[in-house]
Design a protein around this motif. Structure first.
Motif, short mmCIF file in Angstrom:
data_model
loop_
_atom_site.label_atom_id
_atom_site.label_comp_id
_atom_site.label_asym_id
_atom_site.label_seq_id
_atom_site.Cartn_x
_atom_site.Cartn_y
_atom_site.Cartn_z
N PRO A 210 -41.20 24.52 -8.68
CA PRO A 210 -41.37 24.06 -10.07
C PRO A 210 -40.18 24.45 -10.95
N THR A 211 -39.64 25.65 -10.71
CA THR A 211 -38.49 26.09 -11.50
C THR A 211 -37.34 25.10 -11.32
N THR A 212 -37.08 24.73 -10.06
CA THR A 212 -36.00 23.79 -9.79
C THR A 212 -36.29 22.42 -10.41
N ASP B 287 -43.58 28.83 -7.45
CA ASP B 287 -42.57 29.55 -8.24
C ASP B 287 -41.25 28.82 -8.28
N VAL B 288 -40.57 28.78 -7.15
CA VAL B 288 -39.19 28.31 -7.19
C VAL B 288 -39.08 26.79 -7.21
#
Ligand SMILES: [Cu+2]
Lengths: 201, 153
Positions: free
Chosen positions: A79-81, A76-77
């Protein structure tokens, strides 16, 4: 009428002069991210890239380097970053050449060189994945003043990792200059990076 | 006194409307998953849960043929730490509310993917609610370059 006119004739150049003078003496505007005074976080730590070449953070001298911690089983986070950093870097245009984005794995045990390479290059072929020796994970984190804690799943079959969220930005001298959070407005971070790139080699 | 009357009138109205649309009760919108990098065995899914009724509900379980297990997770950033936690007690869905599962926040974690998630593909996901029962929706796989996939809270 004429009195009014003459007043303005004096006041305007005066105002302009004052504005110029204050512009000369004023300190540069603050960066959008949190400024730190050229720290040497991570110096001396032996890391390896995904081609198993030894790399140290100080070897990135000459570039503006964006460093953050993550692991490939973070869907989640991380890949988002990575996606946000990819877009941010792309927005820099020609300045992007001197901007390196580095993900340091907090899970070197499961993040093999192959897994980490596939993961970071999926987001941007220019992104760099670095790993520490599994035995030196603690030492590496300490050198970066960062933490990572394994959190086992309820049934003990798996684990996730809580880790420091900060994004570190090193300047061309390879000194840590800015701390950013991953949810920061990326246009603001891009503006900061342009300034660091402009500081010259 | 007048306030009490107004609020009881409002309560009656809510009761009426909840009866009126009690049939489906819950709607699922914008189901999507993120394409996976080569070798990645976990994926993330996002959806908006809309409860148009005046009765709270609870999301108990999620399942999909795309993964061995679908977990409800919460990502939080606190005191400089990035954390991801399994929500074990189910996710409470308040009355007349939209609960958004989105990047960097609450999300579905697709554990042990049956196969890699490829952009443009879609797969069914079943949601089981305490009151509203089972609901199935399609998740579309989005590229990691798409704008909605990077939206951060
Ligand atoms: Cu998760």
């Amino acid at each position: 009428m004429s009195k009014h006119f003459s007043l303005r004739a004096i006041a305007l150049p005066l105002l302009a002069a004052v504005a110029l003078m204050s512009a000369c003496s004023a300190p540069p505007p603050p960066f959008n991210a949190t400024e730190v005074p050229g720290l040497k976080y991570g110096y001396g730590v032996e890391l390896t890239d995904t081609d198993d070449k030894p790399r140290r953070i100080e070897d990135f001298r000459g570039n503006v380097t964006v460093v953050f911690f993550g692991f490939t089983r973070c869907p989640d986070v991380c890949p988002t970053t990575l996606m946000r950093l990819r877009q941010m870097r792309a927005s820099l245009g020609a300045a992007a050449t001197d901007v390196k984005v580095v993900l340091i794995s907090v899970d070197p045990e499961r993040d093999t060189a192959d897994a980490l390479r596939a993961y970071v290059k999926h987001f941007d072929p220019s992104f760099i994945g670095l790993r520490s020796d599994t035995k030196n994970l603690e030492g590496m984190l300490r050198a970066f003043h960062s933490v990572a804690v394994r959190v086992p799943a309820a049934d003990g079959s798996d684990y996730t990792i809580d880790h420091s969220s900060s994004i570190f930005v090193y300047d061309r001298k390879a000194e840590l200059r800015l701390l950013a959070e991953p949810n920061m407005d990326m246009t603001l971070l891009a503006a900061d990076l342009r300034r660091l790139v402009a500081e010259g080699k | 006194m007048r306030n009490a009357f107004v609020s009881s009138l409002f309560a009656a109205f809510c009761l009426l409307t909840s009866v009126a649309d009690a049939a489906p009760g819950i709607a699922l919108e914008g189901g999507r998953a993120r394409e996976t990098a080569p070798g990645q065995t976990v994926g993330a899914g996002y959806v908006t849960i809309i409860n148009a009724t005046a009765t709270p509900d609870r999301l108990l379980r999620v399942a999909s043929p795309a993964a061995a297990e679908v977990q409800i997770h919460d990502t939080s950033m606190q005191n400089g730490m990035m954390q991801m936690r399994l929500i074990t007690a189910g996710l409470s869905i308040p009355a007349n509310a939209r609960v958004e599962l989105k990047p960097g926040s609450m999300h579905l974690m697709l554990v042990r993917l049956a196969k890699p998630l490829v952009t443009g593909n879609s797969f069914p996901v079943t949601f089981e609610f305490e009151r509203s029962g089972r609901l199935v929706t399609q998740f579309t796989v989005e590229s990691t370059g798409s704008a909605s996939a990077t939206e951060h809270r």
